[in-house]
Scaffold this motif. Structure first.
Motif, PDB file in Angstrom:
ATOM      1  N   SER A 296       0.810  -1.218   0.000  1.00  0.00           N
ATOM      2  CA  SER A 296       0.000   0.000   0.000  1.00  0.00           C
ATOM      3  C   SER A 296       0.848   1.274   0.000  1.00  0.00           C
ATOM      4  O   SER A 296       0.309   2.375   0.061  1.00  0.00           O
ATOM      5  CB  SER A 296      -0.922   0.021   1.223  1.00  0.00           C
ATOM      6  N   MET A 298       2.648   4.404  -1.125  1.00  0.00           N
ATOM      7  CA  MET A 298       2.556   5.314  -2.271  1.00  0.00           C
ATOM      8  C   MET A 298       3.804   6.187  -2.296  1.00  0.00           C
ATOM      9  O   MET A 298       4.078   6.889  -1.317  1.00  0.00           O
ATOM     10  CB  MET A 298       1.298   6.181  -2.165  1.00  0.00           C
ATOM     11  N   GLU A 300       4.590   8.362  -4.964  1.00  0.00           N
ATOM     12  CA  GLU A 300       4.463   9.496  -5.865  1.00  0.00           C
ATOM     13  C   GLU A 300       3.896  10.674  -5.084  1.00  0.00           C
ATOM     14  O   GLU A 300       2.869  10.542  -4.429  1.00  0.00           O
ATOM     15  CB  GLU A 300       3.550   9.153  -7.050  1.00  0.00           C
ATOM     16  N   SER A 302       2.322  13.183  -6.074  1.00  0.00           N
ATOM     17  CA  SER A 302       0.977  13.542  -6.535  1.00  0.00           C
ATOM     18  C   SER A 302      -0.095  12.642  -5.956  1.00  0.00           C
ATOM     19  O   SER A 302      -1.264  13.018  -5.907  1.00  0.00           O
ATOM     20  CB  SER A 302       0.921  13.504  -8.065  1.00  0.00           C
ATOM     21  N   SER A 303       0.304  11.426  -5.503  1.00  0.00           N
ATOM     22  CA  SER A 303      -0.683  10.499  -4.962  1.00  0.00           C
ATOM     23  C   SER A 303      -0.876  10.661  -3.454  1.00  0.00           C
ATOM     24  O   SER A 303      -1.723   9.998  -2.860  1.00  0.00           O
ATOM     25  CB  SER A 303      -0.273   9.050  -5.270  1.00  0.00           C
ATOM     26  N   LEU A 304      -0.077  11.529  -2.832  1.00  0.00           N
ATOM     27  CA  LEU A 304      -0.159  11.717  -1.381  1.00  0.00           C
ATOM     28  C   LEU A 304      -1.156  12.797  -0.978  1.00  0.00           C
ATOM     29  O   LEU A 304      -1.421  12.972   0.206  1.00  0.00           O
ATOM     30  CB  LEU A 304       1.218  12.073  -0.813  1.00  0.00           C
ATOM     31  N   GLY A 305      -1.703  13.524  -1.941  1.00  0.00           N
ATOM     32  CA  GLY A 305      -2.683  14.556  -1.627  1.00  0.00           C
ATOM     33  C   GLY A 305      -2.217  15.967  -1.899  1.00  0.00           C
ATOM     34  O   GLY A 305      -2.950  16.932  -1.664  1.00  0.00           O
ATOM     35  N   THR A 337       6.649   8.387   4.922  1.00  0.00           N
ATOM     36  CA  THR A 337       6.131   8.142   3.569  1.00  0.00           C
ATOM     37  C   THR A 337       6.405   9.341   2.671  1.00  0.00           C
ATOM     38  O   THR A 337       6.792   9.189   1.504  1.00  0.00           O
ATOM     39  CB  THR A 337       4.620   7.853   3.624  1.00  0.00           C
ATOM     40  N   THR A 338       6.212  10.552   3.214  1.00  0.00           N
ATOM     41  CA  THR A 338       6.487  11.755   2.425  1.00  0.00           C
ATOM     42  C   THR A 338       7.967  11.855   2.068  1.00  0.00           C
ATOM     43  O   THR A 338       8.324  12.180   0.921  1.00  0.00           O
ATOM     44  CB  THR A 338       6.042  13.006   3.207  1.00  0.00           C
ATOM     45  N   ALA A 341       8.759   9.479  -0.682  1.00  0.00           N
ATOM     46  CA  ALA A 341       8.269   9.979  -1.976  1.00  0.00           C
ATOM     47  C   ALA A 341       9.226  11.027  -2.542  1.00  0.00           C
ATOM     48  O   ALA A 341       9.458  11.083  -3.755  1.00  0.00           O
ATOM     49  CB  ALA A 341       6.864  10.562  -1.811  1.00  0.00           C
ATOM     50  N   TYR A 345      11.638  10.754  -6.007  1.00  0.00           N
ATOM     51  CA  TYR A 345      11.784  11.768  -7.057  1.00  0.00           C
ATOM     52  C   TYR A 345      13.259  12.098  -7.297  1.00  0.00           C
ATOM     53  O   TYR A 345      13.717  12.202  -8.438  1.00  0.00           O
ATOM     54  CB  TYR A 345      11.017  13.030  -6.655  1.00  0.00           C
ATOM     55  N   PHE A 509      -6.665  10.743   4.918  1.00  0.00           N
ATOM     56  CA  PHE A 509      -5.851  11.454   3.932  1.00  0.00           C
ATOM     57  C   PHE A 509      -5.038  12.510   4.669  1.00  0.00           C
ATOM     58  O   PHE A 509      -5.309  12.834   5.833  1.00  0.00           O
ATOM     59  CB  PHE A 509      -6.713  12.076   2.829  1.00  0.00           C
TER      60      PHE A 509
END
Length: 579
Positions: A296, A298, A300, A302-305, A337-338, A341, A345, A509
């Motif tokens: 699960s 994420m 990206e 853009s997918s984190l909100g 998680t951030t 991400a 990148y 979220f």
């Protein structure tokens, strides 16, 4: 013979519904073929509790106190499958001497009663209960029953859960006895089931708490702790804790000191990591299992909100050759998680990336990750010093919590490295004052800090039961939002349904507070200004507060105002110009 009253007559007599409501429901019933009670429920005219009370009068059938009077006996599911009970809203309450007591939301389904009688070869006594209490009973029940739902779906717990490696006991239990208890089939099934059930319910943590006369087991779901209705007996605690120690490679004989371990497992072909923490308490050991579902994750931005504009801002800062990028927030707010991400990148630029973490939660290809081991002297500060001799471009430190680590991180950022890290503060401006309070000179803070991002996870309204609510003056006053929200504005809430276990929320979220460290902020920091002044300067540099973001999400219908207000005070919000 006295004529039995019709359901509609009873509801009218008790003034639960109006004549117009009844006529509408009868007409819909003719068109759909559904029973009157079901139509009234679906239309929101009647609550489950009101329907059950009316059926009690009509059928002269007692209402069962499911949660207070009964404990689910898992053995009944050998003859009456749990799936069948869930599909037909049946709660098996008691099975003794060939006599079965069940609760039903609709006891007029006589064909189902006959099926139950045939399947169990028992006489059946029917009680009334609401559908939501039946579902809660079947999904919870005793912890033994709740935690072995996985067995019902796959026959054997081992078919779904495979441990790949990675207690408490009374003082009169030796190591051999504890090991024997931990290997008993019921204990293995219970622990496997607790883990599987938690994963199925998307829990982030399992809490096993020991008290003098009882054992408490809770799941943290969407950030909220939820009790299992009836945990196992206190006597099972040594076996449960010992089983957890065995599968997490911990010392089964040590019951006086804290221990940390991990469990690697596969559930339905999904790789799951569990971080295990065991702490001795007054009445015995307590365990917390943090669930990390790699499938699960994420990675990206853009997918984190984040909005597209925020993604561009973050990427521009992350691509700089040097400086510090901090992510702030409490434990469990998604900071790691951030950061992952952002690293995902940065990887595309073929940079040398080193991380030191405690623990390494997820493994990233192309990134050299180091696990901190404080017990052997490998802490964040020592790891950072070693990294500087490995010619890195980007360094990620799991957390900056002391002056030594902060000094090395700041000096690394000054000498041509991009440093990413986390800090436990309430918001972005507080991260600056935290560094200054630790002893970092303000001029070094302004020279190295590029951006601070603060975040929180808030619960999302369940899409299955979401409804609009118009704000009244009283409602605004009750919420403490006078002057911030306008009378007549529309907000949303979840009224509760099966999909969200009647909580009104489903999933979470992130909301973000992005503070670029611009000229106005730097000016305030160099002046030794207060946190309030730095926060105001951040707004002038373009920062939008967490509360502003959360209230905006509430008006957009993604969350409730009550959930937004859990973030803290509205004193500093500037939300009044948005409505």
């Amino acid at each position: 013979m006295k004529r039995k009253q019709q359901l509609g007559e009873i509801l009218l007599a008790e003034k639960v519904i109006s004549r117009d409501d009844l006529e509408l429901a009868v007409e819909l019933g003719r068109k759909t073929g559904k029973r009157l009670g079901h139509v009234l429920l679906e239309e929101g005219i009647l609550t489950e509790e009101e329907l059950v009370r009316a059926l009690e009068n009509q059928l002269e059938m007692p209402v069962a106190d499911i949660q207070g009077e009964y404990v689910l006996d898992n053995r009944i599911f050998k003859t009456l499958p749990r799936k069948y009970c869930l599909e037909n809203s049946i709660a098996p309450l008691q099975f003794k001497n060939g006599h079965l007591v069940i609760a039903m939301a609709d006891p007029t389904k006589f064909a189902i009663v006959d099926e139950v009688r045939f399947m169990t070869d028992a006489s059946v006594d029917v009680r009334l209960a609401t559908e939501k209490s039946i579902i809660a009973f079947l999904q919870g029940g005793s912890a033994m029953a709740s935690s072995t739902r996985m067995v019902d779906r796959s026959t054997d717990a081992g078919e779904r859960v495979t441990f790949s490696g990675g207690s408490d006991g009374s003082d009169n239990l030796n190591e051999q006895k504890l090991a024997e208890l931990a290997d008993d089939a019921p204990v293995v099934t219970l622990v496997n089931g607790l883990i599987s059930e938690a994963i199925d319910r998307k829990a982030s943590d399992i809490h096993i708490e020991t008290y003098e006369d009882h054992l408490r087991i809770r799941y943290r779901i969407d950030g909220v702790l939820c009790d299992l209705p009836a945990p196992p007996s206190r006597e099972m605690q040594p076996a449960i804790l010992s089983r957890i120690k065995i599968i997490s490679k911990l010392d089964i004989s040590e019951r006086r000191l804290p221990q940390d371990g991990r469990i690697g497992l596969v559930v339905d072909d999904r790789k799951i990591d569990l971080r295990v923490s065991i702490v001795p308490g007054v009445h015995g050991e307590n365990a917390v299992l943090r669930i990390l579902d790699k499938s699960s994750l994420m990675l990206e931005l853009s997918s984190l909100g984040f909005t597209p504009q925020e993604v561009d801002t973050i990427r521009n800062v992350a691509a700089k050759p040097n400086g510090m990028f901090l992510v702030a927030g409490p434990t469990g707010s998604g900071k790691t998680t951030t950061l992952y991400a952002i690293l995902q990148y940065i990887r595309q630029f073929e940079k040398k990336i080193l991380t030191i973490e405690d623990p390494v939660e997820y493994q990233l290809d192309g990134v050299t990750q180091v696990q901190a081991h404080a017990e052997i002297g490998l802490d964040f500060a020592r790891g950072l010093r070693a990294f500087l001799r490995h010619d890195p471009d980007v360094i990620m430190v799991g957390e900056i919590r002391d002056l030594e680590t902060a000094e090395i991180a700041v000096r690394s950022a000054l000498t041509g490295h991009m440093v990413l890290s986390t800090v436990h503060t309430n918001d972005s401006p507080s991260a600056i004052t935290r560094f200054v309070d630790m002893g970092i000179p303000p001029y070094m803070v302004t020279a190295t800090f590029n951006m601070i991002l603060s975040q929180r996870l808030i619960r999302r309204i369940c899409p299955g039961c979401k409804e609009a609510v118009e704000l009244t003056l009283k409602r605004i006053d009750d919420l403490g939002l006078k002057g911030l929200l306008k009378i007549g504005s529309t907000i949303y809430k979840g009224k509760g349904c099966k999909a969200c276990s009647n909580s009104g929320y489903q999933g979470r979220f992130a909301v973000f507070e992005i503070m670029p460290v611009g000229e106005k902020v730097k000016e305030m920091v160099l002046k030794g200004a207060s946190l309030l002044d730095i926060r105001r300067a951040g707004r002038q540099d373009g920062m939008c507060s967490l509360m502003d973001q959360a209230l905006r999400k509430a008006l957009e219908g993604e969350t409730t105002v009550e959930e937004a207000l859990r973030l803290g005070s509205t004193e500093e919000t500037e939300f009044d110009d948005l409505v």
